[in-house]
Design a protein around this motif. Structure first.
Motif, PDB file in Angstrom:
ATOM      1  N   THR A  37      -2.476  -9.402   5.595  1.00 16.58           N
ATOM      2  CA  THR A  37      -1.044  -9.556   5.323  1.00 16.58           C
ATOM      3  C   THR A  37      -0.785  -9.638   3.820  1.00 16.58           C
ATOM      4  OG1 THR A  37      -0.680 -10.694   7.428  1.00 16.58           O
ATOM      5  CG2 THR A  37       0.977 -11.017   5.707  1.00 16.58           C
ATOM      6  N   GLY A  38      -1.638 -10.382   3.114  1.00 17.78           N
ATOM      7  CA  GLY A  38      -1.485 -10.511   1.670  1.00 17.78           C
ATOM      8  C   GLY A  38      -1.692  -9.202   0.935  1.00 17.78           C
ATOM      9  N   TYR A  39      -2.721  -8.463   1.311  1.00 25.52           N
ATOM     10  CA  TYR A  39      -2.978  -7.170   0.657  1.00 25.52           C
ATOM     11  C   TYR A  39      -1.823  -6.192   0.928  1.00 25.52           C
ATOM     12  CZ  TYR A  39      -7.782  -8.932   0.244  1.00 25.52           C
ATOM     13  OH  TYR A  39      -8.902  -9.684  -0.046  1.00 25.52           O
ATOM     14  N   GLU A  40      -1.307  -6.220   2.172  1.00 20.51           N
ATOM     15  CA  GLU A  40      -0.182  -5.339   2.502  1.00 20.51           C
ATOM     16  C   GLU A  40       1.067  -5.693   1.693  1.00 20.51           C
ATOM     17  OE1 GLU A  40      -0.084  -6.006   6.658  1.00 20.51           O
ATOM     18  OE2 GLU A  40      -1.581  -4.458   7.129  1.00 20.51           O
ATOM     19  N   GLN A  41       1.267  -6.990   1.438  1.00 20.05           N
ATOM     20  CA  GLN A  41       2.407  -7.408   0.614  1.00 20.05           C
ATOM     21  C   GLN A  41       2.266  -6.895  -0.815  1.00 20.05           C
ATOM     22  OE1 GLN A  41       2.225 -11.644   1.244  1.00 20.05           O
ATOM     23  NE2 GLN A  41       3.827 -11.610   2.819  1.00 20.05           N
ATOM     24  N   VAL A  42       1.041  -6.915  -1.338  1.00 15.91           N
ATOM     25  CA  VAL A  42       0.800  -6.365  -2.673  1.00 15.91           C
ATOM     26  C   VAL A  42       1.138  -4.885  -2.694  1.00 15.91           C
ATOM     27  CG1 VAL A  42      -0.958  -5.840  -4.404  1.00 15.91           C
ATOM     28  CG2 VAL A  42      -0.954  -8.075  -3.280  1.00 15.91           C
ATOM     29  N   LEU A  43       0.693  -4.166  -1.658  1.00 13.30           N
ATOM     30  CA  LEU A  43       0.901  -2.719  -1.629  1.00 13.30           C
ATOM     31  C   LEU A  43       2.358  -2.347  -1.375  1.00 13.30           C
ATOM     32  CD1 LEU A  43      -2.346  -1.685   0.295  1.00 13.30           C
ATOM     33  CD2 LEU A  43      -1.835  -1.345  -2.130  1.00 13.30           C
ATOM     34  N   THR A  44       3.119  -3.241  -0.770  1.00 14.27           N
ATOM     35  CA  THR A  44       4.552  -2.986  -0.604  1.00 14.27           C
ATOM     36  C   THR A  44       5.245  -2.934  -1.959  1.00 14.27           C
ATOM     37  OG1 THR A  44       4.587  -4.061   1.559  1.00 14.27           O
ATOM     38  CG2 THR A  44       6.688  -3.881   0.399  1.00 14.27           C
ATOM     39  N   THR A  45       4.796  -3.811  -2.853  1.00  9.24           N
ATOM     40  CA  THR A  45       5.370  -3.853  -4.200  1.00  9.24           C
ATOM     41  C   THR A  45       4.724  -2.824  -5.124  1.00  9.24           C
ATOM     42  OG1 THR A  45       5.769  -6.225  -3.914  1.00  9.24           O
ATOM     43  CG2 THR A  45       5.881  -5.368  -6.164  1.00  9.24           C
ATOM     44  N   ALA A  46       3.393  -2.664  -4.974  1.00 10.25           N
ATOM     45  CA  ALA A  46       2.648  -1.753  -5.849  1.00 10.25           C
ATOM     46  C   ALA A  46       1.787  -0.831  -4.995  1.00 10.25           C
ATOM     47  CB  ALA A  46       1.789  -2.544  -6.828  1.00 10.25           C
ATOM     48  N   PRO A  47       2.339   0.253  -4.457  1.00 15.69           N
ATOM     49  CA  PRO A  47       1.619   1.127  -3.515  1.00 15.69           C
ATOM     50  C   PRO A  47       0.327   1.724  -4.065  1.00 15.69           C
ATOM     51  CG  PRO A  47       3.959   1.643  -3.561  1.00 15.69           C
ATOM     52  CD  PRO A  47       3.716   0.719  -4.702  1.00 15.69           C
ATOM     53  N   ASP A  48       0.210   1.815  -5.384  1.00 14.93           N
ATOM     54  CA  ASP A  48      -0.974   2.426  -5.986  1.00 14.93           C
ATOM     55  C   ASP A  48      -1.939   1.383  -6.537  1.00 14.93           C
ATOM     56  OD1 ASP A  48       0.006   4.907  -5.361  1.00 14.93           O
ATOM     57  OD2 ASP A  48       0.924   5.227  -7.336  1.00 14.93           O
ATOM     58  N   HIS A  49      -1.888   0.178  -6.001  1.00 11.53           N
ATOM     59  CA  HIS A  49      -2.784  -0.887  -6.457  1.00 11.53           C
ATOM     60  C   HIS A  49      -4.174  -0.639  -5.860  1.00 11.53           C
ATOM     61  CE1 HIS A  49      -4.391  -4.829  -7.438  1.00 11.53           C
ATOM     62  NE2 HIS A  49      -3.257  -5.157  -8.068  1.00 11.53           N
ATOM     63  N   ALA A  50      -5.113  -0.196  -6.685  1.00 10.03           N
ATOM     64  CA  ALA A  50      -6.427   0.252  -6.191  1.00 10.03           C
ATOM     65  C   ALA A  50      -7.223  -0.886  -5.558  1.00 10.03           C
ATOM     66  CB  ALA A  50      -7.220   0.879  -7.329  1.00 10.03           C
ATOM     67  N   ILE A  51      -7.198  -2.064  -6.178  1.00  8.01           N
ATOM     68  CA  ILE A  51      -8.007  -3.171  -5.661  1.00  8.01           C
ATOM     69  C   ILE A  51      -7.481  -3.631  -4.302  1.00  8.01           C
ATOM     70  CG2 ILE A  51      -8.685  -5.573  -6.052  1.00  8.01           C
ATOM     71  CD1 ILE A  51      -8.782  -4.968  -9.030  1.00  8.01           C
ATOM     72  N   ALA A  52      -6.160  -3.780  -4.176  1.00  6.92           N
ATOM     73  CA  ALA A  52      -5.592  -4.188  -2.892  1.00  6.92           C
ATOM     74  C   ALA A  52      -5.881  -3.150  -1.814  1.00  6.92           C
ATOM     75  CB  ALA A  52      -4.090  -4.415  -3.028  1.00  6.92           C
ATOM     76  N   THR A  53      -5.828  -1.878  -2.189  1.00  5.18           N
ATOM     77  CA  THR A  53      -6.133  -0.807  -1.226  1.00  5.18           C
ATOM     78  C   THR A  53      -7.575  -0.902  -0.760  1.00  5.18           C
ATOM     79  OG1 THR A  53      -4.523   0.644  -2.335  1.00  5.18           O
ATOM     80  CG2 THR A  53      -6.128   1.693  -0.880  1.00  5.18           C
ATOM     81  N   GLN A  54      -8.476  -1.101  -1.710  1.00  4.98           N
ATOM     82  CA  GLN A  54      -9.902  -1.216  -1.372  1.00  4.98           C
ATOM     83  C   GLN A  54     -10.169  -2.434  -0.495  1.00  4.98           C
ATOM     84  OE1 GLN A  54     -13.463  -3.209  -1.656  1.00  4.98           O
ATOM     85  NE2 GLN A  54     -12.578  -3.349  -3.704  1.00  4.98           N
ATOM     86  N   LEU A  55      -9.562  -3.551  -0.822  1.00  8.25           N
ATOM     87  CA  LEU A  55      -9.802  -4.774  -0.063  1.00  8.25           C
ATOM     88  C   LEU A  55      -9.185  -4.700   1.330  1.00  8.25           C
ATOM     89  CD1 LEU A  55      -9.313  -7.396  -2.916  1.00  8.25           C
ATOM     90  CD2 LEU A  55     -11.443  -6.789  -1.764  1.00  8.25           C
ATOM     91  N   LEU A  56      -8.030  -4.056   1.459  1.00  7.35           N
ATOM     92  CA  LEU A  56      -7.444  -3.872   2.788  1.00  7.35           C
ATOM     93  C   LEU A  56      -8.334  -2.955   3.625  1.00  7.35           C
ATOM     94  CD1 LEU A  56      -5.098  -4.478   4.678  1.00  7.35           C
ATOM     95  CD2 LEU A  56      -3.877  -2.512   3.709  1.00  7.35           C
ATOM     96  N   GLY A  57      -8.935  -1.954   2.983  1.00  5.12           N
ATOM     97  CA  GLY A  57      -9.891  -1.099   3.680  1.00  5.12           C
ATOM     98  C   GLY A  57     -11.109  -1.868   4.136  1.00  5.12           C
TER      99      GLY A  57
END
Length: 460
Positions: free
Chosen positions: A30-50
């Motif tokens: 949920t936290g990583y998705e919230q980051v990506l809602t604000t910053a869709p190209d956030h590489a670290i959040a994308t990697q961690l959600l993966g």
């Protein structure tokens, strides 16, 4: 980006990472998705959600996210490491090797990628190369206890050498925690057993098992009750009730028995045949059963099944195994624990081939006791009394299957297979109605992964 937005993203990411480290995957996602809602190209959040998706076994989602993370930051070695872990989970081992190597290029001082690469290489029979990478791991981190244990498994010790000395020094160090110490104790037990110093080997194995047992949650009394329930439910009357249910034409191959009884060896022999694909330790049977019945009440609710439900299980199983079969006529399912489900196999596939590997009880139990398994491995094997009781329950259940399903289970004796491979292999193939192929006698040359505690033995 505005400073307040940046701080908000940083706070969200930090909270998600904390939840992730604590094992709260839902909160982390949920936290990583919230980051990506604000910053869709956030590489670290994308990697961690993966990575969370990988841990949740959501492989398609994990691959999409990890590939996207690489697009956003192609120099992040952690992403390649996690992509390689996903490749392993999906048995794409050549891809895993490539991605681990890329991770090592980007993170040359990270011992985990070297260690993981060594594990994949060992599963593919590249034993010398895998030892080289285990030693690379130790060059980066001399205290990497599991790498010490893996090297001990790979080599034959004839005397106390630098490897044994390093393990003993680390074992005695005050800074070594119990998780590392148990790894070292298993390695040292193997080394001293090789040297025929059995007293010292036994002392180390005992220490290792006590440390491991302290980490396990297991009640042997539940096992005895489970066996009683299965025996009470799966009677000749039950099989007569469902004699016309299931897939009459399908003939899947199940290889089962106690762990360390020779299941890996038997599968390797069969998988060397041109018409057979070695599926390994599949969870497919459990999954197929779970989709069609409430397993919380298993096996008491089996008599209430309908022929349609049994057919749904069978079709679900065949669909999953067909997806991995690579076009082969037969797929072997080498999950040892399927011995508990032989009754369900008979209901689902009346003409299945069920191969039960048998081994001398003392040898079988000793082989379990002296080996370290994954955290999902046999919980009962780290205490001698519990191990003995588990074996007796297994033996009691196998006697029941032979009694109520005469001729359905084909026993193959491990000692006979090793002593006379030709005769045993021919009998095995004949039982499966397969023509003999010489490659089955050269099973150690077969290019497939063996990802169990037997990975080294089947190559020897």
């Amino acid at each position: 980006m505005e400073p307040d937005i940046s701080k908000n993203i940083e706070a969200l990411l930090s909270a998600a990472v904390t939840a992730h480290r604590q094992g709260n995957l839902r909160q982390a996602a949920t936290g990583y998705e919230q980051v990506l809602t604000t910053a869709p190209d956030h590489a670290i959040a994308t990697q961690l959600l993966g990575t969370v998706a990988l841990q949740n076994l959501q492989f398609d989602k994990a691959r999409r996210l990890l590939n996207r993370a690489i697009e956003l930051d192609p120099e992040n070695g952690t992403t390649f490491h996690n992509l390689a872990r996903l490749d392993e989970a999906e048995d794409k081992l050549h891809n895993a090797i490539t991605n681990y190597q890329r991770a090592i290029e980007l993170m040359p001082d990270n011992p985990d990628s070297s260690f993981s690469l060594a594990n994949v290489l060992m599963s593919q029979g590249q034993l010398e190369e895998s030892e080289r990478w285990y030693r690379r791991t130790l060059a980066i981190d001399p205290a990497y206890a599991e790498a010490h244990r893996k090297i001990a498994r790979l080599k034959k010790h004839t005397a106390v050498d630098s490897d044994v000395t390093a393990m003993e020094t680390l074992f005695r160090a005050n800074s070594t925690n119990d998780s590392a110490r148990l790894q070292l104790a298993f390695g040292l037990g193997k080394a001293y057993e090789d040297m025929q110093n059995y007293d010292k080997a036994y002392t180390y194995f005992n220490t290792a098992n006590k440390l491991k047992r302290a980490q396990m949650r297991f009640d042997i009394n539940n096992w005895d009750k489970e066996i009683d329930k299965v025996i009470d439910v799966f009677t000749p009357d039950l099989f007569a009730q469902f004699c016309d249910a299931g897939q009459m034409d399908a003939r899947p191959v199940f290889i089962l028995g106690m762990p360390r009884s020779g299941t890996s060896l038997v599968e390797q022999v069969m998988a060397s045949h041109s018409k057979v694909f070695g599926g390994g330790e599949l969870q497919t049977l459990n999954t197929a059963i779970m989709t069609a019945m409430d397993v919380r009440h298993f096996p008491s609710n089996v008599p209430q099944l309908t022929p349609q439900a049994i057919m749904k299980m069978a079709d679900g199983y065949l669909a999953q195994t067909s997806a991995i079969s690579a076009g082969a006529n037969y797929v072997t399912d080498k999950n040892p624990d399927n011995f508990k489900l032989i009754g369900m196999i008979k209901l689902m596939f009346p003409d299945a081939r069920v191969i039960h590997t048998c081994r001398n009880p003392m040898d079988n139990c000793w082989s379990l006791y002296k080996n370290h398994f994954s955290d999902n491995g046999p919980f009962y094997s780290y205490d001698q009394t519990e191990l003995g009781r588990y074996y007796l329950g297994y033996s009691r259940l196998m006697q029941h299957w032979h009694k109520v399903l005469p001729g359905f289970v084909h026993d193959i004796v491990y000692e006979s297979l090793v002593a006379d491979l030709d005769t045993s292999a021919r009998a095995l193939l004949n039982y499966c109605e397969l023509e003999f192929e010489p490659a089955c006698l050269e099973f150690h040359r077969t290019a497939r992964s063996v990802r169990t505690a037997s990975a080294v033995q089947v190559r020897q």
